[in-house]
Design a protein around this motif. Structure first.
Motif, PDB file in Angstrom:
ATOM      1  N   LEU A 112       0.824  -1.199   0.000  1.00  9.86           N
ATOM      2  CA  LEU A 112       0.000   0.000   0.000  1.00  9.86           C
ATOM      3  C   LEU A 112       0.863   1.256   0.000  1.00  9.86           C
ATOM      4  O   LEU A 112       1.986   1.264   0.494  1.00  9.86           O
ATOM      5  CB  LEU A 112      -0.910   0.023   1.234  1.00  9.86           C
ATOM      6  CG  LEU A 112      -1.881  -1.147   1.390  1.00  9.86           C
ATOM      7  CD1 LEU A 112      -2.577  -1.056   2.743  1.00  9.86           C
ATOM      8  CD2 LEU A 112      -2.899  -1.169   0.263  1.00  9.86           C
ATOM      9  N   SER A 113       0.292   2.305  -0.533  1.00  4.75           N
ATOM     10  CA  SER A 113       0.950   3.608  -0.513  1.00  4.75           C
ATOM     11  C   SER A 113       0.666   4.319   0.800  1.00  4.75           C
ATOM     12  O   SER A 113      -0.344   4.057   1.462  1.00  4.75           O
ATOM     13  CB  SER A 113       0.444   4.461  -1.683  1.00  4.75           C
ATOM     14  OG  SER A 113       0.920   5.778  -1.585  1.00  4.75           O
ATOM     15  N   MET A 114       1.572   5.211   1.183  1.00  6.57           N
ATOM     16  CA  MET A 114       1.307   6.166   2.256  1.00  6.57           C
ATOM     17  C   MET A 114       1.597   7.556   1.708  1.00  6.57           C
ATOM     18  O   MET A 114       2.680   8.110   1.893  1.00  6.57           O
ATOM     19  CB  MET A 114       2.159   5.871   3.495  1.00  6.57           C
ATOM     20  CG  MET A 114       1.663   4.709   4.310  1.00  6.57           C
ATOM     21  SD  MET A 114       2.528   4.490   5.889  1.00  6.57           S
ATOM     22  CE  MET A 114       4.098   3.835   5.315  1.00  6.57           C
ATOM     23  N   ARG A 115       0.624   8.097   1.002  1.00  5.41           N
ATOM     24  CA  ARG A 115       0.783   9.422   0.411  1.00  5.41           C
ATOM     25  C   ARG A 115       0.508  10.512   1.435  1.00  5.41           C
ATOM     26  O   ARG A 115      -0.369  10.368   2.286  1.00  5.41           O
ATOM     27  CB  ARG A 115      -0.183   9.617  -0.759  1.00  5.41           C
ATOM     28  CG  ARG A 115       0.009   8.673  -1.909  1.00  5.41           C
ATOM     29  CD  ARG A 115      -0.909   9.033  -3.063  1.00  5.41           C
ATOM     30  NE  ARG A 115      -0.719   8.101  -4.169  1.00  5.41           N
ATOM     31  CZ  ARG A 115      -1.431   6.999  -4.330  1.00  5.41           C
ATOM     32  NH1 ARG A 115      -2.411   6.723  -3.478  1.00  5.41           N
ATOM     33  NH2 ARG A 115      -1.195   6.189  -5.340  1.00  5.41           N
ATOM     34  N   ILE A 116       1.238  11.605   1.316  1.00  6.89           N
ATOM     35  CA  ILE A 116       0.934  12.813   2.082  1.00  6.89           C
ATOM     36  C   ILE A 116       0.445  13.864   1.091  1.00  6.89           C
ATOM     37  O   ILE A 116       1.089  14.116   0.078  1.00  6.89           O
ATOM     38  CB  ILE A 116       2.175  13.331   2.833  1.00  6.89           C
ATOM     39  CG1 ILE A 116       2.638  12.305   3.874  1.00  6.89           C
ATOM     40  CG2 ILE A 116       1.876  14.670   3.498  1.00  6.89           C
ATOM     41  CD1 ILE A 116       3.897  12.714   4.610  1.00  6.89           C
ATOM     42  N   LEU A 117      -0.703  14.450   1.390  1.00 10.36           N
ATOM     43  CA  LEU A 117      -1.239  15.514   0.544  1.00 10.36           C
ATOM     44  C   LEU A 117      -0.696  16.851   1.020  1.00 10.36           C
ATOM     45  O   LEU A 117      -0.841  17.214   2.191  1.00 10.36           O
ATOM     46  CB  LEU A 117      -2.766  15.521   0.591  1.00 10.36           C
ATOM     47  CG  LEU A 117      -3.460  16.612  -0.233  1.00 10.36           C
ATOM     48  CD1 LEU A 117      -3.133  16.479  -1.717  1.00 10.36           C
ATOM     49  CD2 LEU A 117      -4.971  16.568  -0.009  1.00 10.36           C
ATOM     50  N   LEU A 118      -0.066  17.580   0.111  1.00  2.52           N
ATOM     51  CA  LEU A 118       0.454  18.920   0.383  1.00  2.52           C
ATOM     52  C   LEU A 118      -0.512  19.950  -0.195  1.00  2.52           C
ATOM     53  O   LEU A 118      -0.848  19.902  -1.377  1.00  2.52           O
ATOM     54  CB  LEU A 118       1.846  19.081  -0.246  1.00  2.52           C
ATOM     55  CG  LEU A 118       2.434  20.489  -0.304  1.00  2.52           C
ATOM     56  CD1 LEU A 118       2.672  21.055   1.087  1.00  2.52           C
ATOM     57  CD2 LEU A 118       3.735  20.484  -1.121  1.00  2.52           C
ATOM     58  N   ILE A 119      -0.939  20.873   0.657  1.00  2.00           N
ATOM     59  CA  ILE A 119      -1.841  21.955   0.246  1.00  2.00           C
ATOM     60  C   ILE A 119      -1.100  23.273   0.437  1.00  2.00           C
ATOM     61  O   ILE A 119      -0.676  23.602   1.547  1.00  2.00           O
ATOM     62  CB  ILE A 119      -3.132  21.955   1.097  1.00  2.00           C
ATOM     63  CG1 ILE A 119      -3.782  20.571   1.098  1.00  2.00           C
ATOM     64  CG2 ILE A 119      -4.106  23.011   0.585  1.00  2.00           C
ATOM     65  CD1 ILE A 119      -4.892  20.419   2.126  1.00  2.00           C
ATOM     66  N   ARG A 120      -0.959  24.027  -0.649  1.00  2.00           N
ATOM     67  CA  ARG A 120      -0.186  25.280  -0.596  1.00  2.00           C
ATOM     68  C   ARG A 120      -1.069  26.457  -1.000  1.00  2.00           C
ATOM     69  O   ARG A 120      -1.795  26.380  -1.982  1.00  2.00           O
ATOM     70  CB  ARG A 120       1.019  25.188  -1.529  1.00  2.00           C
ATOM     71  CG  ARG A 120       1.858  23.968  -1.323  1.00  2.00           C
ATOM     72  CD  ARG A 120       2.957  23.813  -2.351  1.00  2.00           C
ATOM     73  NE  ARG A 120       4.009  24.789  -2.174  1.00  2.00           N
ATOM     74  CZ  ARG A 120       5.136  24.800  -2.878  1.00  2.00           C
ATOM     75  NH1 ARG A 120       5.343  23.884  -3.811  1.00  2.00           N
ATOM     76  NH2 ARG A 120       6.046  25.712  -2.660  1.00  2.00           N
ATOM     77  N   GLY A 121      -0.972  27.531  -0.241  1.00  2.00           N
ATOM     78  CA  GLY A 121      -1.723  28.732  -0.583  1.00  2.00           C
ATOM     79  C   GLY A 121      -1.967  29.603   0.639  1.00  2.00           C
ATOM     80  O   GLY A 121      -1.888  29.147   1.777  1.00  2.00           O
ATOM     81  N   LYS A 122      -2.225  30.881   0.390  1.00  2.00           N
ATOM     82  CA  LYS A 122      -2.494  31.848   1.461  1.00  2.00           C
ATOM     83  C   LYS A 122      -1.395  31.859   2.520  1.00  2.00           C
ATOM     84  O   LYS A 122      -1.640  31.982   3.730  1.00  2.00           O
ATOM     85  CB  LYS A 122      -3.853  31.577   2.100  1.00  2.00           C
ATOM     86  CG  LYS A 122      -5.048  31.834   1.157  1.00  2.00           C
ATOM     87  CD  LYS A 122      -6.356  31.723   1.876  1.00  2.00           C
ATOM     88  CE  LYS A 122      -7.522  32.055   0.936  1.00  2.00           C
ATOM     89  NZ  LYS A 122      -7.513  33.482   0.513  1.00  2.00           N
ATOM     90  N   GLY A 123      -0.158  31.688   2.058  1.00  2.00           N
ATOM     91  CA  GLY A 123       0.986  31.739   2.962  1.00  2.00           C
ATOM     92  C   GLY A 123       1.192  30.503   3.810  1.00  2.00           C
ATOM     93  O   GLY A 123       2.004  30.520   4.743  1.00  2.00           O
ATOM     94  N   ARG A 124       0.480  29.404   3.493  1.00  2.00           N
ATOM     95  CA  ARG A 124       0.590  28.211   4.309  1.00  2.00           C
ATOM     96  C   ARG A 124       1.018  27.018   3.456  1.00  2.00           C
ATOM     97  O   ARG A 124       0.680  26.926   2.279  1.00  2.00           O
ATOM     98  CB  ARG A 124      -0.743  27.892   4.983  1.00  2.00           C
ATOM     99  CG  ARG A 124      -1.297  29.029   5.788  1.00  2.00           C
ATOM    100  CD  ARG A 124      -2.644  28.714   6.394  1.00  2.00           C
ATOM    101  NE  ARG A 124      -2.534  28.125   7.715  1.00  2.00           N
ATOM    102  CZ  ARG A 124      -3.418  28.340   8.691  1.00  2.00           C
ATOM    103  NH1 ARG A 124      -4.461  29.121   8.485  1.00  2.00           N
ATOM    104  NH2 ARG A 124      -3.260  27.768   9.870  1.00  2.00           N
TER     105      ARG A 124
END
Length: 280
Positions: free
Chosen positions: A47-59
């Motif tokens: 199985l995969s262990m993906r991490i979702l990266l969310i970028r925007g509004k300085g974060r």
């Protein structure tokens, strides 16, 4: 990468692990699930262990943290744990550990919280020194005092390190972390206080499926995990989520799917199926 409203979403492929096929597919017979993900000689599926990266509004926000490196050689062998590619994946995104501002935990099971810490001088140290950590209050309390079934899934060393970090924020109910980013608790099906992450824009909505729908192989409503503490609740929660995903043409993000990262969905002959794969 995928643009959603004011944010850019990107997958960090940091790690893989293996779990017993029966634990991953619950009551589904092996003769069915082995056609989807063939097991190894120890009956484990990769199985995969993906991490979702969310970028925007300085974060720079991460959803979950995978398993990381702070594991004994015995546990590494049990889970057939792959190398830890966090720094390489962050570098591809033009980031480093210090630039991560927030980490949202869908829940604190070992394969979601472990990567937030690393061993230094015999102690667990924060991997993301400048980040705030967000978890539902109910899930933290469950992790701190786990029931007998879940105790192995909530390693006390990581839970203590999180509580002692001084960077944890307990949330209660639906909470907006930033405009367009919501933490949405789903109930008690998989574990108490399990939450999903919803990222919304005018044209697209993405939902991180956590362990409610960890892979496309779990789109069938009765296809739960053996780890689930309330299978009938999982079915109820899944039906409600799938209805929203299909009616809204939302994108579902799979954290553990070894083949598909994200997709829109449609009704199939027997159950909901993938309609269109989406690159993230």
């Amino acid at each position: 990468m995928l643009s959603v409203g004011d944010y850019t979403l990107q997958t960090l492929n940091v790690q893989e692990f293996s779990l017993d096929g029966g634990s991953v597919f619950g009551v589904v017979p092996r003769v069915l699930w082995e056609k989807v993900i063939p097991p190894d000689h120890l009956n484990r599926v990769r199985l995969s262990m993906r991490i979702l990266l969310i970028r925007g509004k300085g974060r720079n926000i991460l959803v979950d943290a995978a398993m990381g490196t702070a594991w004994s050689s015995k546990m590494r062998s049990i889970y057939d744990l792959s190398e830890w590619r966090l720094d390489e994946e962050l570098q591809k995104a033009g980031l480093n550990r210090e630039k991560i501002t927030d980490v949202i935990f869908t829940h604190l099971h070992f394969d979601h919280v472990g990567g937030a810490f690393e061993e230094k001088d015999g102690e667990l140290a924060a991997v993301f020194p400048n980040a705030r950590y967000y978890v539902q209050k109910e899930n933290y309390e469950t992790a701190f005092h786990p029931n007998m079934k879940e105790k192995p899934s909530y390693p006390s060393s990581f839970i203590r390190a999180l509580g002692q970090s001084g960077s944890m924020e307990l949330v209660d109910g639906i909470v907006q972390l930033s405009p367009g980013i919501e933490m949405v608790p789903m109930g008690h099906g998989h574990t108490a206080g399990h939450q999903l992450v919803k990222i919304s824009g005018e044209e697209k909505t993405v939902v991180h499926g956590g362990d409610l729908i960890p892979s496309s192989a779990h789109l069938g409503v009765i296809r739960g995990l053996a780890y689930d503490i309330a299978p009938l609740e999982v079915i109820r929660e899944k039906i409600a989520l799938l209805d929203n995903l299909i009616s809204g043409n939302w994108i579902l993000y799979f954290a553990h799917d070894p083949f598909i990262t994200a997709a829109t969905l449609r009704e199939g002959e027997k159950h909901v199926v993938v309609d269109r794969e989406v690159a993230v």
